[in-house]
Design a protein around this motif. Structure first.
Motif, short mmCIF file in Angstrom:
data_model
loop_
_atom_site.label_atom_id
_atom_site.label_comp_id
_atom_site.label_asym_id
_atom_site.label_seq_id
_atom_site.Cartn_x
_atom_site.Cartn_y
_atom_site.Cartn_z
N TYR A 1 4.77 -27.63 36.29
CA TYR A 1 4.21 -26.13 35.97
C TYR A 1 3.10 -25.64 37.18
O TYR A 1 2.08 -26.62 37.07
CB TYR A 1 3.92 -26.26 34.66
CG TYR A 1 3.74 -24.68 34.13
CD1 TYR A 1 4.61 -24.17 33.39
CD2 TYR A 1 2.72 -23.92 34.29
CE1 TYR A 1 4.84 -22.98 33.10
CE2 TYR A 1 2.51 -22.64 33.86
CZ TYR A 1 3.72 -22.06 33.15
OH TYR A 1 3.63 -20.69 32.55
N PRO A 2 3.45 -24.80 37.93
CA PRO A 2 2.17 -24.55 38.82
C PRO A 2 1.10 -23.94 38.33
O PRO A 2 0.81 -23.44 37.09
CB PRO A 2 3.00 -23.51 39.65
CG PRO A 2 3.92 -22.98 38.92
CD PRO A 2 4.47 -23.89 37.73
N ALA A 3 -0.13 -23.93 38.98
CA ALA A 3 -1.12 -23.34 38.73
C ALA A 3 -0.89 -21.90 38.37
O ALA A 3 0.08 -21.11 39.04
CB ALA A 3 -1.89 -23.63 39.36
N SER A 4 -1.84 -21.19 37.83
CA SER A 4 -1.74 -19.54 37.64
C SER A 4 -2.19 -18.87 38.71
O SER A 4 -3.28 -18.79 39.38
CB SER A 4 -2.80 -19.14 36.56
OG SER A 4 -2.54 -17.84 36.31
N ARG A 5 -0.81 -18.60 39.41
CA ARG A 5 -0.80 -17.77 40.65
C ARG A 5 0.28 -16.95 41.02
O ARG A 5 1.44 -17.29 40.37
CB ARG A 5 -1.24 -18.67 41.85
CG ARG A 5 -0.19 -19.90 41.92
CD ARG A 5 -0.93 -20.85 43.06
NE ARG A 5 -2.09 -21.48 42.41
CZ ARG A 5 -2.66 -22.42 43.19
NH1 ARG A 5 -2.48 -22.79 44.39
NH2 ARG A 5 -3.96 -22.91 42.61
N PRO A 6 0.40 -16.19 41.93
CA PRO A 6 1.77 -15.51 42.27
C PRO A 6 2.83 -16.28 42.66
O PRO A 6 2.51 -17.75 43.46
CB PRO A 6 1.46 -14.51 43.41
CG PRO A 6 -0.04 -14.13 43.23
CD PRO A 6 -0.69 -15.38 42.73
N ILE A 7 4.03 -16.34 42.40
CA ILE A 7 5.26 -17.23 42.89
C ILE A 7 6.13 -16.50 43.40
O ILE A 7 6.41 -15.44 43.57
CB ILE A 7 5.89 -17.68 41.64
CG1 ILE A 7 4.81 -18.38 40.39
CG2 ILE A 7 6.96 -18.97 41.92
CD1 ILE A 7 4.26 -19.70 40.72
N HIS A 8 6.50 -17.21 44.70
CA HIS A 8 7.78 -16.86 45.55
C HIS A 8 8.79 -17.64 45.06
O HIS A 8 8.98 -18.89 45.22
CB HIS A 8 7.45 -16.86 47.09
CG HIS A 8 5.98 -16.15 47.41
ND1 HIS A 8 6.07 -14.75 47.73
CD2 HIS A 8 4.89 -16.39 47.76
CE1 HIS A 8 4.90 -14.45 47.94
NE2 HIS A 8 3.97 -15.45 47.78
N PHE A 9 10.04 -16.90 44.78
CA PHE A 9 11.03 -17.72 44.39
C PHE A 9 12.21 -17.69 45.59
O PHE A 9 12.56 -16.67 46.13
CB PHE A 9 11.94 -17.06 43.14
CG PHE A 9 11.18 -17.25 41.92
CD1 PHE A 9 11.42 -18.52 41.03
CD2 PHE A 9 10.10 -16.45 41.44
CE1 PHE A 9 10.85 -18.71 39.96
CE2 PHE A 9 9.44 -16.59 40.19
CZ PHE A 9 9.70 -17.85 39.41
#
Length: 558
Positions: A322-330
């Motif tokens: 699970y990534p840290a709380s930040r914007p994700i690029h899919f």
């Protein structure tokens, strides 16, 4: 010091479905203008009053049109006596009321559609009127004693109770009416109507000024608030619900073209109201899919958002941490996807309703400080929720909670209150994932809109209407104005709201209100196409018997 602070984005979503009957313009329910005078006005005031406040505010374009429409009808009524097209506003300024018992009882019931504790019990005269109504319910023979003066006072108190707290505290006329308590004259009621019109007329300009000042980032949903992933592919529901039954119809006909129509029409309305095009899009109900992500950049959007469970499902399906709380690029896309902090969002929407405001914001700040310890300046926490339905469950329309929230967050040394647009421009840290698992902010699935017998039947009726639309629009000679009206009516029918309320877990009255309105809108679409509505639209789709939190208007994820 500022660069060491955890970025915090607070976002509010505002939307209502189309309540007006296209055949006569009359509204079936009063919620658009009642939320305007209470929630949309209060939220603007809180942002105006705290110099350091920043927020994202999302408006559904169909709501913007309804706010404009209600302001215009009030203006025209006061200027020339034109119809208000709003039964409860008509009742507010009526000189006399219907004589038949059923119509009078309906007015009385409508006058009591307020939160029993927060909006009725708070005001002694309103509670006294409610007590009289309760007695008349238990003794039907006594209903004849409920006079025109009683109904006029009750309808006046409905509107007084729904006036926003930031207006109530500073408007002398409202304070005079509250102190008077009863015996409201026609002139006083007309003055109250004029005030309602002024509040509605100023909603859009106030948010435009906030956006121009940089205090608010305004964003958009597709025009009619449809579930875009399901329009694109009904089977996308199975990504997070593999065993869910789907409608008999295999697909929504021409779904991509209709999704594009909603984006184009929504952006046109937004730009007319606010003077610019937004870069952020809250797809209706935070509903996103791979196909939706591919569509958004075509309309100039650089970011979108959804719920934490969508991210959790995407991480699980990719077999990654699970990534840290930040914007994700899919999947290598430039589009940024943000995911709300469900724990904090639900705390504001639900948990803090019975807390003292200072205790609630102390708790919120403590939790944010914990996240700052974990993530530092590279994190971005998104607190995002319904901006209109939560507050009637709070004392004084959450006046103290919201004013304290903005003041504390704006002045905290370790937290940076910002907007998504500004955070992205500053180069906030991002993460990547290979693929998005389709879902919404509610449970990370589409279960609120598809997958049960009632909801699937609703989709099959919509598909039938769309097929009739496709055939008629291809074969009949409609004028440009007729085509525009038909396109809009189809968009109204495509709204997510109708499917939200289908289901026995919802309250009976709300289910009845919304499923009957859905069937009305479908019938009107067939009539506009010059076709006889199917007999199936005469049958009730769903009946409710539940008692969910917040009356079913919101959903908690934690």
């Amino acid at each position: 010091m500022s660069e060491q602070r955890l970025r915090v984005v607070v976002g509010w979503h505002m939307h209502q479905p189309e309540y007006r009957d296209p055949s006569n313009g009359v509204s079936a329910l009063p919620w658009t203008y009642l939320h305007a005078i209470k929630d949309y006005s209060d939220m603007a005031a809180h942002l105006e009053n705290e110099p350091g406040a920043k927020a994202v505010v999302n408006f559904a374009p169909l709501l913007l049109e309804q706010i404009e429409g209600r302001a215009a009808t009030i203006r025209d009524f006061l200027a020339s006596g034109a119809s208000l097209c709003e039964p409860m506003l008509e009742a507010l300024v009526a000189e006399r009321y219907p004589a038949d018992p059923a119509s009078r009882l309906a007015l009385i019931e409508a006058g009591l559609r307020s939160h029993p504790q927060r909006l009725i019990e708070r005001f002694g005269p309103y509670q006294a009127l409610a007590n009289i109504a309760e007695h008349a319910r238990s003794q039907p023979g006594h209903q004849a004693y409920l006079s025109d003066a009683y109904i006029a006072d009750l309808v006046t108190w409905l509107h007084l109770a729904w006036i926003g707290e930031t207006i109530r505290r500073h408007n002398g006329f409202v304070q005079e009416l509250q102190a008077q308590g009863h015996g409201f004259s026609l002139d006083e009621r007309r003055r109250l109507l004029a005030l309602i019109g002024e509040i509605c007329a100023d909603i859009i300009p106030r948010y435009r000024r906030l956006a121009e000042s940089g205090r608010v980032e305004l964003t958009i949903t597709p025009y009619g608030h449809p579930i875009v992933p399901l329009m694109l592919d009904l089977k996308s529901a199975k990504e997070a619900m593999p065993d869910a039954p789907l409608p008999e119809s295999p697909a929504y006909p021409g779904g991509e073209a209709r999704a594009r129509w909603h984006f184009e029409r929504g952006l046109a309305v937004f730009e007319r109201c606010f003077g610019f095009r937004p870069v952020g899009c809250w797809c209706s109900e935070g509903s996103i899919s791979e196909a939706t992500l591919d569509l958004l950049p075509d309309f100039g959007f650089s970011w979108t958002a959804s719920g934490a469970n969508v991210l959790a499902h995407s991480v699980r399906d990719a077999g990654l941490a699970y990534p840290a709380s930040r914007p994700i690029h899919f999947g290598g896309r430039a589009l940024s996807c943000l995911f709300r902090d469900d724990e904090l969002s639900d705390a504001v929407g639900f948990r803090y309703q019975t807390w003292h405001a200072d205790d609630a914001i102390d708790d919120l700040v403590r939790r944010l400080e914990q996240r700052a310890d974990e993530q530092g300046s590279e994190g971005l926490v998104l607190i995002y929720l319904d901006g209109e339905n939560a507050w009637e469950f709070y004392p004084m329309n959450a006046y103290w909670l919201l004013s304290t929230l903005y003041r504390r967050l704006a002045n905290h040394p370790r937290l940076k209150l910002t907007t998504v647009r500004d955070a992205l421009a500053e180069g906030v840290a991002t993460a990547t994932l290979p693929r998005l698992t389709a879902g919404s902010w509610v449970y990370g699935t589409f279960s609120t809109w598809i997958g049960s017998a009632d909801k699937n039947r609703g989709w099959d009726l919509l598909v039938q209407a769309k097929q009739a639309y496709d055939s008629a629009m291809a074969s009949k000679a409609f004028s440009d104005a007729q085509r525009a009206a038909i396109d809009r009516q189809l968009a109204v029918c495509e709204a997510s709201d109708w499917f939200w309320w289908l289901g026995d877990y919802n309250p009976g009255r709300a289910v009845s209100d919304f499923e009957s309105l859905y069937r009305l809108h479908l019938r009107r679409l067939f009539e506009m196409l010059g076709l006889a509505p199917p007999q199936a639209l005469a049958a009730v789709l769903s009946q409710g018997q539940g008692d969910p939190a917040a009356g079913g208007t919101m959903r908690a994820n934690t």
